[in-house]
Design an enzyme around this catalytic site. Sequence first.
Site, short mmCIF file in Angstrom:
data_model
loop_
_atom_site.label_atom_id
_atom_site.label_comp_id
_atom_site.label_asym_id
_atom_site.label_seq_id
_atom_site.Cartn_x
_atom_site.Cartn_y
_atom_site.Cartn_z
CG HIS A 183 -3.90 -10.68 2.25
ND1 HIS A 183 -2.75 -11.14 2.82
CD2 HIS A 183 -3.82 -11.04 0.94
CE1 HIS A 183 -2.01 -11.75 1.92
NE2 HIS A 183 -2.64 -11.69 0.76
CG ASP A 392 -7.23 -6.95 11.84
OD1 ASP A 392 -6.92 -7.08 10.65
OD2 ASP A 392 -6.48 -6.42 12.69
O1 F6P Z 1 -4.05 -5.71 5.42
C1 F6P Z 1 -4.17 -5.34 4.11
C2 F6P Z 1 -2.96 -4.56 3.62
O2 F6P Z 1 -3.15 -4.24 2.25
C3 F6P Z 1 -1.66 -5.32 3.79
O3 F6P Z 1 -1.43 -6.22 2.76
C4 F6P Z 1 -0.66 -4.20 3.85
O4 F6P Z 1 0.51 -4.56 4.48
C5 F6P Z 1 -1.42 -3.15 4.63
O5 F6P Z 1 -2.78 -3.37 4.35
C6 F6P Z 1 -0.97 -1.72 4.31
O6 F6P Z 1 -1.40 -1.43 3.04
P1 F6P Z 1 -0.97 -0.25 2.09
O7 F6P Z 1 -0.38 -0.91 0.89
O8 F6P Z 1 -2.22 0.49 1.79
O9 F6P Z 1 0.05 0.60 2.81
#
Ligand code: F6P
Length: 495
Positions: A183, A392
């Site tokens: 992602h 990003d």
């Molecule tokens: O953008 C990557 C990501 O892992 C998303 O999948 C997730 O919503 C966000 O960052 C927040 O991640 P964490 O699980 O570290 O709170």
Amino acid sequence: MSPSSPVPQVEGTDRGRTKPRAPKAAFVVIANRLPVDRVQNADGSTDWRTSPGGLVAALEPVMRRNGGAWIGWHGAADEPLDPFEDDGLQLVPVPLSSDEVEEYYEGFSNGTLWPLYHDVVAHPEFHREWWDSYVRVNQRFADRAAEVAEDGAVVWIQDYQLQLVPQMLRESRPDLRIGFFLHIPFPPTELFQQLPWRKQILEGLLGADLVGFQLPGAAQNFVRLVRQRVRHKTHRETVYLPDGRAVIAKAYPISIDASGLEALARQPESQRRADEIRESLGNPEYLLLGIDRLDYTKGLRQRLRAFGELIAEGTLDIEQAVFIQVATPSRERVGQYRLLRDDIDRLVGRINGDVGRIGNPPITYLHSSYPRSEMAALYRAADVMVVTPLRDGMNLVAKEYVACRYHNDGALVLSEFAGAAAELRQAYQVNPYDINGMKAALMDAMCDTQAEKTRRMKAMRRQVMDNDIEHWASTFLEDLANARQPHGKRTRPLL
Ligand code: F6P
């Protein structure tokens, strides 16, 4: 999915009960987090509620049709939970100890990989004990998936926290069809090479049949690195392994549940709330909005500085324009995130202190998370959405704003370093490191003619509405199903 479900048992607390076996599934999703949040009821009891993320919405129909299971961590340390069902979906928790939260999640995932993969905008730390923990936890996820997956099942692994799982799972379950999607950005070769465990990560990913990235450039970086570091033969998007397998690396830009969000934004309640928000700010001519996780990759400092300067130098009048910045708390125990919070607190205080007047702070700063309905109202209220990450993977906020502007009005200021910039070409694109350039783009986004803004928004809306999250998931899963079969292996097609 139902809004809540019974609380699963914590393993070992219910002595008379037989421990539920993990379900068997033809479709398995593995992500660092489960798609549910624990909520506290008024009577003190707890429930689980589906988190609002687009990923679960996109995968829910496939999971239902195939009796799917989702494997992930539920967000608390030292608390093993039994598998449980949420409205027909099987959820399989993977426990993490507090040391693993510190070393695997906060450490290697978010103190090493996150900054490294985001162009080293913060300094990545390399610690061997963090890596050891990452390997251990990845193995745990892979073992859980090996138990849960039916013979010939399709398994879809998500994101940077689990890059070793494809190979680990293939070793124990060569019958599976394995997909992986990253992602976040995949870095240029020069940066990736800094990682002491670069070869292991590449080999980990090569356990998949299909490795998906947000952008074609990321897939190309990966293939180049595999050629250079693992010395496999490659041709365009295909890597040829010595065992006869072929791995495809390709871009699948992720999106949002665009029609669902638009429907929410169209509800009269959203417009009523949007009017109320504008009213409470004194009905400014221009309402600018930023919504981000409080993360150093998001370029909050740069955008607030640009806006503060426009007010300070008198290009914009304080009565004319107001900036709402929502910063959702995130990874609060990681050092860089703590520093950032103090930094942004100070910057907002300084700008409001320097140029604000009684009843007129130019920046309204909200360190909080909001329900989807409030986000839709904010998107409806904002004349200009300001999305300025330094790097990003995609940035779904930019797409969400576009989905909510069903009158084809509003303007999007978008960093060229967000993955979304490749699709939202009609945004007011900026280099967030160029403060003067950003100031000029903000002014254009405010002052251009309505006709120009409509022209841009119409084109962006077409892009977002036609390429939603459902399209993303089905394209990936179709390509995964069609990926070349290693001889003699059976896989079950998804329904
Ligand atoms: O953008 C990557 C990501 O892992 C998303 O999948 C997730 O919503 C966000 O960052 C927040 O991640 P964490 O699980 O570290 O709170």
